[in-house]
Design a protein around this motif. Sequence first.
Motif, mmCIF file in Angstrom:
data_model
loop_
_atom_site.group_PDB
_atom_site.id
_atom_site.type_symbol
_atom_site.label_atom_id
_atom_site.label_comp_id
_atom_site.label_asym_id
_atom_site.label_seq_id
_atom_site.Cartn_x
_atom_site.Cartn_y
_atom_site.Cartn_z
ATOM 1 N N GLN A 59 -15.983 6.038 8.459
ATOM 2 C CA GLN A 59 -16.855 4.890 8.221
ATOM 3 C C GLN A 59 -17.911 5.244 7.192
ATOM 4 O O GLN A 59 -18.078 6.407 6.822
ATOM 5 C CB GLN A 59 -17.531 4.451 9.519
ATOM 6 N N ALA A 66 -10.793 5.470 6.708
ATOM 7 C CA ALA A 66 -10.862 4.242 7.496
ATOM 8 C C ALA A 66 -9.610 3.397 7.306
ATOM 9 O O ALA A 66 -9.185 2.683 8.214
ATOM 10 C CB ALA A 66 -12.104 3.439 7.118
ATOM 11 N N THR A 151 -14.056 -1.686 4.317
ATOM 12 C CA THR A 151 -14.955 -0.705 4.918
ATOM 13 C C THR A 151 -15.571 0.164 3.835
ATOM 14 O O THR A 151 -14.906 0.998 3.243
ATOM 15 C CB THR A 151 -14.207 0.182 5.920
ATOM 16 N N THR A 154 -21.705 0.815 6.160
ATOM 17 C CA THR A 154 -21.709 0.603 7.601
ATOM 18 C C THR A 154 -23.116 0.385 8.123
ATOM 19 O O THR A 154 -24.056 1.051 7.707
ATOM 20 C CB THR A 154 -21.089 1.819 8.320
#
Length: 334
Positions: A59, A66, A151, A154
Amino acid sequence: MNRFALLLLVLPVALACGRDGTAPVPSTQSQKACGTPASSETVRIMQGLKPHCEGCHAQGARGYFASVDTFQSLLVSDARLVKAGSPDDSELIRLLEGRGIAAFKQMPIGEKSYAQLVSEGTATLPIADVRAWIQGLSTQQRDARPDPDATRITRMSATQVQRALYQQLGLTHDDFFISATEFGIPMAESRNDDLYPMQPPDAVPAPRQLPTAERFYGLGGGSVMNQTAQDRSASPTFALTLTQVSQRWCRLALAKTGNTALFPAGSQRTADPAEVKATLRRWSLHFLGERFTDAQVDALYTDVFVPLSTPTDTEPAWVGVCSYFIRHPHWIFY
């Protein structure tokens, strides 16, 4: 909610070709805009490295493992890590062999390099395969088409929020809890719910009162014991909880005797514009790790500090500015 609170609605923009690197590339022009899709060999290399790398790289800005898309766009397409056609000049190879030249000497971090794991049979993908893969790569292109669902960046977890606030505000567990027992089991008894204590239900010692766990859930925290999954979205509940906690904890930090986290020893909390702006500039580094420009400092002073300040009390202004930094997207996302 003022316009600064609305910063929470600014979601991170990610660069991606498409989910899992499978976006169609019908023409040379669209391929240039979208980036180089992952090949089947790239997928094989990723899957071979993944068991030993995804623990730290699943992440965030370095979430290489990811998905296939993130592996391709964040690692393969970054010439600083993978130099197509030249394994010896690729930092990925140097890290796997335990001779990295950047921040880390080897990956994974630990006593043994990936090469040693291969020699012991723990890792099954030979480095020779990784070298051959890099040798056969054509020139890679960084992705250039935004995909907000990819992704890349985050949101901080509830645990990370709590720890960061403790450190940056100069607060500790003892500011919120005292030791207690329940049926002979050590518990954390909140000093006063007005302080907005927050503790995950899985913490040791566990919180004795439910509201402390409810705030943790409000920030998206999960619980193994209660079988509650984490939520990393910037939901309205997260925004409301973070706003409430940041304002109350900033006020507590400002009132804490001997606390030098926000105002180092020797500095004074005054209403003098020059000194206020100097503090705002210092706080931009303290909270965000970036130095605000004069224009940014002036805007923050004019739009946040001045409206909240009164002739006899500047505390609301300092609380508002402190909370502003904690609600800033550069603080929330990484």
